[in-house]
Scaffold this motif. Structure first.
Motif: not given
Length: 363
Positions: A306-312, A342-347
């Protein structure tokens, strides 16, 4: 060789520290324990030079245990490794050499060991083979360590970059035209040749200062570095090349791989290799997360993915499912809420329905 004993009631923390210590030259682990009493019982037989102690463990406090151990051997050095900073003053009251906060990084551990080697007046053997054997860090930023495990200082950033570049190609010679193109792509040919000549001269001076003659060979307009190097990248590569790896190998990889290859230095020529290494690590961790026999490390593996790919989202789903299976319902809710935010804030998006269903019963 410094003889080391480690004491920590957490097996995983003990293994991670062991893997870090094993990457440091001149250190030999002679014992590891999950209780102070067991370590004290074997202290006379093991004769350690250095103790790595946790402080907060069931039963006896680590500082009190250190006092008992120094009565058995007053010459033993103590390094406390703990998640709590409030014991620092008390720890140095028992003449601790160092106080490391978890999670311990390789850089901090190496500095601590270098301090102990200096205290004990221990230096590398003076022979040609060992003189040409240095240690490098490539993950995060480039650091080259001297024979005393101290970082080498560079006259300019370009000298440092040239050293990193030649070490990247250390198994092969590199044509000077390729070096000019990779390190000075925007300069004229004449200007870049002058810069290469000056920078190479300064790099040779660095190695001569370290007592290493002819560290750089120049034959048929090709340069090659003539050193034996051990590094964090080499340790990672060795694990990635295994056809059959164990949970211990994965834990070692997690302990070493704290950042991407030369990402902080941001050398353009390193970009391709950086993504290649990262891709291989993600693939290995994905496979490890599916191994039923790796259950003890599964949470840490998934958190690293998750650190490497937080949106996966698939990694998030696997982590939530694992936490629920382990009865860690609060942690599962927190993992879900963190991803949702995270999903809401970024996307400005919501988790997939499959993710919502996983956690629905526990919200």
């Amino acid at each position: 060789m410094v003889r080391v004993v480690m004491i920590d009631d957490e097996i995983l923390a003990l293994n991670l520290l062991e893997n870090l210590i094993k990457t440091i030259h001149g250190i030999e682990i002679v014992g590891k324990f999950t209780s102070f009493d067991a370590a004290i019982a074997d202290l006379n037989e093991l004769k350690p030079d250095l103790l790595f102690l946790d402080i907060e463990m069931p039963g006896e406090n680590g500082i009190r245990a250190a006092e008992r151990m120094t009565t058995i051997d007053e010459n033993v050095d103590i390094v406390f490794v703990t998640a709590y900073d409030q014991y620092a003053l008390e720890a140095f009251g028992v003449h601790a050499v160092d106080y490391l906060l978890k999670p311990v990084t390789k850089e901090k551990l190496e500095k601590s060991v270098a301090k102990i080697l200096k205290r004990r007046n221990i230096s590398a053997p003076n022979n040609e083979q060992h003189d040409r054997f240095l240690k490098a860090q490539f993950l995060g930023n480039f650091i080259l360590y001297d024979k005393h495990h101290m970082p080498i200082k560079w006259r300019t950033k370009k000298v440092k970059e040239l050293c990193a570049y030649l070490l990247y190609h250390h198994m092969e010679s590199v044509h000077k035209e390729q070096i000019l193109e990779d390190l000075w792509p925007t300069h004229s040919v004449e200007k870049s040749k002058n810069l290469l000549h000056t920078t190479m001269y300064q790099l040779r001076k660095v190695f001569k200062t370290e007592g290493i003659e002819d560290a750089i060979q120049y034959i048929d307009e090709r340069y090659k570095i003539n050193l034996e190097i051990t590094s964090d990248l080499l340790n990672v590569t060795n694990i990635l090349q295994l056809s059959d790896y164990t949970e211990e190998h994965v834990n070692k990889l997690l302990a070493i791989y704290k950042d991407d290859y030369l990402v902080q230095d941001d050398y353009m020529w390193a970009t391709s290799h950086r993504f290649s290494v990262r891709k291989k690590i993600i693939s290995l961790l994905e496979d490890s997360a599916k191994q039923a026999s790796f259950i003890a490390s599964k949470q840490i593996i998934l958190e690293r993915l998750i650190e490497l790919e937080p949106m996966e989202e698939s990694y998030r789903q696997q982590l939530i499912k694992h936490l629920i299976e382990e009865g860690k319902y609060s942690d599962a809710r927190n993992a879900y809420q963190a991803f949702k935010q995270l999903l809401w804030e970024d996307l400005e998006q919501a988790p997939h329905e499959e993710t919502n269903k996983l956690i629905q019963t526990y919200l």
